[in-house]
Scaffold this motif. Structure first.
Motif, mmCIF file in Angstrom:
data_model
loop_
_atom_site.group_PDB
_atom_site.id
_atom_site.type_symbol
_atom_site.label_atom_id
_atom_site.label_comp_id
_atom_site.label_asym_id
_atom_site.label_seq_id
_atom_site.Cartn_x
_atom_site.Cartn_y
_atom_site.Cartn_z
ATOM 1 N N GLY A 167 52.338 86.994 -29.021
ATOM 2 C CA GLY A 167 53.768 86.934 -28.749
ATOM 3 C C GLY A 167 54.423 88.199 -29.273
ATOM 4 O O GLY A 167 53.778 89.023 -29.951
ATOM 5 N N TYR A 168 55.721 88.353 -28.973
ATOM 6 C CA TYR A 168 56.443 89.551 -29.400
ATOM 7 C C TYR A 168 57.855 89.139 -29.815
ATOM 8 O O TYR A 168 58.576 88.511 -29.029
ATOM 9 N N ALA A 169 58.235 89.479 -31.044
ATOM 10 C CA ALA A 169 59.587 89.207 -31.532
ATOM 11 C C ALA A 169 60.432 90.449 -31.323
ATOM 12 O O ALA A 169 60.032 91.562 -31.706
ATOM 13 N N PHE A 198 65.680 89.839 -43.057
ATOM 14 C CA PHE A 198 64.435 89.138 -43.373
ATOM 15 C C PHE A 198 63.505 90.077 -44.127
ATOM 16 O O PHE A 198 63.671 91.307 -44.093
ATOM 17 N N MET A 199 62.533 89.461 -44.811
ATOM 18 C CA MET A 199 61.532 90.271 -45.508
ATOM 19 C C MET A 199 60.629 90.937 -44.460
ATOM 20 O O MET A 199 60.045 90.242 -43.631
ATOM 21 N N PRO A 200 60.513 92.256 -44.474
ATOM 22 C CA PRO A 200 59.756 92.925 -43.408
ATOM 23 C C PRO A 200 58.248 92.701 -43.537
ATOM 24 O O PRO A 200 57.747 92.350 -44.601
ATOM 25 N N SER A 201 57.577 92.921 -42.441
ATOM 26 C CA SER A 201 56.116 92.926 -42.449
ATOM 27 C C SER A 201 55.615 94.119 -43.263
ATOM 28 O O SER A 201 56.327 95.090 -43.477
ATOM 29 N N VAL A 202 54.370 94.027 -43.697
ATOM 30 C CA VAL A 202 53.760 95.166 -44.374
ATOM 31 C C VAL A 202 53.550 96.325 -43.397
ATOM 32 O O VAL A 202 53.398 97.466 -43.807
ATOM 33 N N ILE A 224 58.291 98.460 -34.722
ATOM 34 C CA ILE A 224 58.208 99.327 -33.542
ATOM 35 C C ILE A 224 59.622 99.448 -32.988
ATOM 36 O O ILE A 224 60.259 98.433 -32.679
ATOM 37 N N LYS A 225 60.141 100.687 -32.875
ATOM 38 C CA LYS A 225 61.540 100.882 -32.521
ATOM 39 C C LYS A 225 61.669 101.702 -31.237
ATOM 40 O O LYS A 225 60.804 102.535 -30.919
ATOM 41 N N ALA A 226 62.801 101.476 -30.548
ATOM 42 C CA ALA A 226 63.099 102.247 -29.345
ATOM 43 C C ALA A 226 64.605 102.224 -29.123
ATOM 44 O O ALA A 226 65.319 101.375 -29.657
ATOM 45 N N ASP A 227 65.074 103.137 -28.292
ATOM 46 C CA ASP A 227 66.512 103.232 -28.031
ATOM 47 C C ASP A 227 66.979 102.313 -26.913
ATOM 48 O O ASP A 227 68.188 102.176 -26.680
ATOM 49 N N SER A 228 66.033 101.732 -26.191
ATOM 50 C CA SER A 228 66.419 100.789 -25.131
ATOM 51 C C SER A 228 65.403 99.640 -25.104
ATOM 52 O O SER A 228 64.274 99.773 -25.605
ATOM 53 N N VAL A 229 65.823 98.530 -24.508
ATOM 54 C CA VAL A 229 64.914 97.380 -24.405
ATOM 55 C C VAL A 229 63.701 97.735 -23.550
ATOM 56 O O VAL A 229 62.565 97.379 -23.871
ATOM 57 N N GLY A 230 63.939 98.454 -22.452
ATOM 58 C CA GLY A 230 62.823 98.813 -21.580
ATOM 59 C C GLY A 230 61.815 99.702 -22.284
ATOM 60 O O GLY A 230 60.593 99.524 -22.153
ATOM 61 N N GLU A 231 62.317 100.678 -23.064
ATOM 62 C CA GLU A 231 61.421 101.566 -23.803
ATOM 63 C C GLU A 231 60.625 100.779 -24.849
ATOM 64 O O GLU A 231 59.429 101.019 -25.050
ATOM 65 N N LEU A 232 61.305 99.831 -25.504
ATOM 66 C CA LEU A 232 60.601 99.000 -26.492
ATOM 67 C C LEU A 232 59.495 98.183 -25.820
ATOM 68 O O LEU A 232 58.380 98.069 -26.349
ATOM 69 N N ALA A 233 59.807 97.626 -24.643
ATOM 70 C CA ALA A 233 58.806 96.835 -23.923
ATOM 71 C C ALA A 233 57.562 97.673 -23.637
ATOM 72 O O ALA A 233 56.423 97.211 -23.797
ATOM 73 N N VAL A 234 57.767 98.907 -23.227
ATOM 74 C CA VAL A 234 56.629 99.799 -22.943
ATOM 75 C C VAL A 234 55.806 100.012 -24.202
ATOM 76 O O VAL A 234 54.567 99.950 -24.189
ATOM 77 N N LYS A 235 56.486 100.253 -25.327
ATOM 78 C CA LYS A 235 55.761 100.468 -26.591
ATOM 79 C C LYS A 235 54.980 99.229 -27.010
ATOM 80 O O LYS A 235 53.949 99.333 -27.672
ATOM 81 N N GLY A 288 60.708 95.688 -32.333
ATOM 82 C CA GLY A 288 59.747 94.669 -31.945
ATOM 83 C C GLY A 288 58.583 94.563 -32.905
ATOM 84 O O GLY A 288 58.223 95.534 -33.591
ATOM 85 N N TYR A 289 58.039 93.348 -32.979
ATOM 86 C CA TYR A 289 56.826 93.087 -33.755
ATOM 87 C C TYR A 289 55.868 92.267 -32.885
ATOM 88 O O TYR A 289 56.275 91.260 -32.298
ATOM 89 N N PRO A 290 54.591 92.640 -32.829
ATOM 90 C CA PRO A 290 53.621 91.778 -32.155
ATOM 91 C C PRO A 290 53.257 90.603 -33.059
ATOM 92 O O PRO A 290 53.201 90.747 -34.286
ATOM 93 N N LEU A 291 53.051 89.442 -32.477
ATOM 94 C CA LEU A 291 52.732 88.224 -33.233
ATOM 95 C C LEU A 291 51.362 87.695 -32.840
ATOM 96 O O LEU A 291 50.984 87.720 -31.665
ATOM 97 N N ARG A 292 50.643 87.189 -33.825
ATOM 98 C CA ARG A 292 49.387 86.465 -33.604
ATOM 99 C C ARG A 292 49.401 85.200 -34.460
ATOM 100 O O ARG A 292 50.059 85.169 -35.501
#
Length: 465
Positions: free
Chosen positions: A304-306, A316-320, A324-335, A390-394
């Motif tokens: 999943g992806y948050a 929130f407490m960040p992940s270690v 993953i950052k981007a200037d647009s939603v579409g760019e973030l999706a690509v990353k 964004g963060y990938p989730l498992r």
């Protein structure tokens, strides 16, 4: 080399919180105690290394707990997350005894600190360990050494040789060499089977291969399987476990609590197809974080992806791992490796459904969506302010619920209903006796602490008799 010809009063199998509580209690009752830990010393402590707190009943404020948290409210919280799949007698007994367990921990050298805040605002319900789980484990081991408990690392129990419900002896491997240990009473505190991927696969199917095991890699269920094969009664569902959503970049094993992601309540969470699949704001995070491992496990490829925006970055407490950052939603999706058009459409639909309200990250705020499926019932704000994050989730498995059945004295029951003559259990290997499904933050430590002490007390009593 230990003298394996001797007979100890109590043998404790395991090296985490429950095992240590049992060993210390039995030793304080005057028994000779041998504790065997399958991990090397540097990795001792099982999943307890990765814990942070214990959910604790209390009738008034303490040095670290605020207000009061009484039995009925604790029970209601447990009932809600388990959907009623619990044993009320054992659960209420555990809840009541957490008060004494806290005092025992303090007397054993464990130190506490005020609660964390943000999505983990638990100051009224959970006592946090100063220095985390590793400090707790170290405090117990230091006490065990002072008390004269014999401790063997790199030592695994492979066969508890039972006759008519009585453990005659225990075959072990000590630093790779086979040995035999004899004791008058035995406490099994060796955890679940989450590190055995083949066993997980029998319950979950091939999807289990994509799970991450955030707990110890030493919990392979060797003792559990051995006991079940010898007629010990089982309890719990092999597909149920404590599973949370962790950072998808975490290692396969032993990532621990630093890999957990607490951003979900403030996020839009999509699967690999860019589609939302659950209400991210259903309830406060401590009552919902433990369902997200299972939810992600049910998605395609178990991923999943948050997605959040700048407004939520510090809530929130960040992940270690870095966001993953981007200037647009579409760019973030690509990353993130997602189809940008699909993710843009999902976010746009979510934004359009958000109903204006007074956002409050510390309580159920009613900021919701309208006309959206699935809905988001709290903390719903349009995702509009860059940078988009964004963060990938498992799914991250902490421990499994299939275990051995015990009674209120932590005595293991056999398939025919008889109690074992000299075998007791505590911790995750018997947690399924109370946790049928779901999870309540800090309750695993409550079970381990309470039943560890009971198992140690009863094993000592059994050995003296």
């Amino acid at each position: 080399m230990p003298d394996f010809s001797r007979v100890w009063d109590v043998l404790v199998i395991g090296g985490g919180n429950a095992a240590l509580c049992a060993a210390v209690t039995a030793r304080q009752a005057g028994c000779s105690v041998l504790l065997i830990e399958s991990a090397p010393k540097a990795f001792r402590g099982g999943n307890s290394r990765h814990t942070r707190n214990m959910r604790t009943m209390h009738t008034e404020p303490t040095s670290v707990l605020t207000e009061a948290y009484l039995e009925d409210e604790y029970w209601d919280d447990l009932l809600r997350v388990t959907g009623g799949q619990t044993d009320e007698h054992l659960a209420r007994m555990t809840i009541r005894l957490t008060t004494d367990a806290l005092r025992f921990m303090e007397a054993s050298g464990v130190r506490f600190q005020p609660s964390l805040s943000g999505t983990l605002s638990l100051s009224r319900t959970n006592a946090f360990f100063l220095g985390g789980g590793k400090a707790l484990v170290n405090a117990y081991y230091a006490l065990a050494e002072r008390l004269g408990i014999d401790i063997l690392y790199d030592t695994e129990a492979v066969d508890l040789r039972m006759e008519d419900g009585f453990v005659r002896e225990v075959a072990i491997t000590h630093r790779g060499f086979p040995e035999t240990v004899r004791a008058k009473a035995v406490v099994a505190s060796s955890g679940g089977f989450q590190a055995d991927l083949e066993w997980l696969e029998k319950g979950w199917g091939p999807a289990a291969r994509n799970f991450l095991i955030r707990g110890t890699p030493y919990a392979k269920g060797v003792v559990l399987r051995n006991l079940l094969d010898q007629g010990v009664a089982s309890v719990g569902d092999p597909t149920q476990c404590h599973a949370v959503a962790i950072d998808g970049r975490a290692p396969k094993f032993d990532g621990g609590i630093a890999t957990r992601l607490d951003c979900v309540p403030f996020s839009v969470v999509v699967n690999k197809d860019g589609e939302r699949f659950y209400d991210e704001g259903e309830d406060v995070w401590p009552k919902r974080y433990a369902i997200w491992g299972r939810l992600v496990a049910q998605q395609p490829d178990q991923v999943g992806y948050a997605i959040i925006d700048a407004k939520s970055e510090t809530l929130f407490m960040p992940s270690v791992f870095p966001p993953i950052k981007a200037d647009s939603v579409g760019e973030l999706a690509v990353k993130l490796g997602l189809e940008p058009a699909k993710v843009e459409a999902t976010i746009a639909g979510f934004n359009a459904a958000c109903v204006p309200g007074e956002f409050n990250s510390t309580r159920l705020d009613g900021c919701r969506t309208e006309g959206l499926t699935p809905p988001k019932t709290h903390w719903a704000r349009p995702i509009t302010e860059p940078p988009f994050i964004g963060y990938p989730l498992r799914p991250g498995i902490t421990f499994t619920y299939l275990g051995v059945k015990v009674d209120e004295n932590a005595r293991v029951r056999m398939d025919d209903g008889r109690p074992s003559a000299n075998l007791f259990a505590s911790g995750e290997i018997m947690a399924g006796s109370i946790l049928g499904k779901g999870y309540l933050a800090g309750f695993g430590m409550a079970i381990g602490s309470v039943f560890g002490r009971i198992a140690g007390r009863e094993a000592a009593r059994n050995a003296r008799n």
